[in-house]
Design a protein around this motif. Sequence first.
Motif: not given
Length: 166
Positions: A46-61
């Motif tokens: 993953l790139s850093i931004i992809q990891t951040r994306l998944l982190g954001v989506l853990r608890d919100r849609e």
Amino acid sequence: MTSRNETPSPAAPLPGGGPHDLVDALAQLSFLVHNTLAEISGRHDLSIIQTRLLGVLRDREPTMQQLGRLLGLDKSSISGLVDRAQRRGLVVRTASATDRRSVQVSITDAGRHLVEQASTQFAEQIESAVAPLSGAERRLLSQLAARIVSADAHHRGIDLRTTTDR
């Protein structure tokens, strides 16, 4: 000067010192966090931004627009990011139940599994980095960092509260 295996004392100033100690210390801390995140992201392809994306989506849609604001990306960049994650089966897009013009993004089980692995590894490495601090110092650092992040989000008009009950 300390050797490679020695840890400087907690009171030791960073090399350079001077009137910009806070700025220098925060910059060095941000480099440590960024490099740790980059290393762990790379382990999971993953790139850093992809990891951040998944982190954001853990608890919100969020909608695509909200996601762009949360990640600081423009419309075309967020579309490409979500496209790539969707092709890997990490996220899905769905029509918003409240606004037919909007599309919401949510994490898949595969994406959740991947981000949980990365989060665990990240937490372990950051815990190791802050090991020289006492429990009280860790709590204070956490509180101060949260205040800074919250104030910045407020200034930029971003609501950091979660939008799902996960």
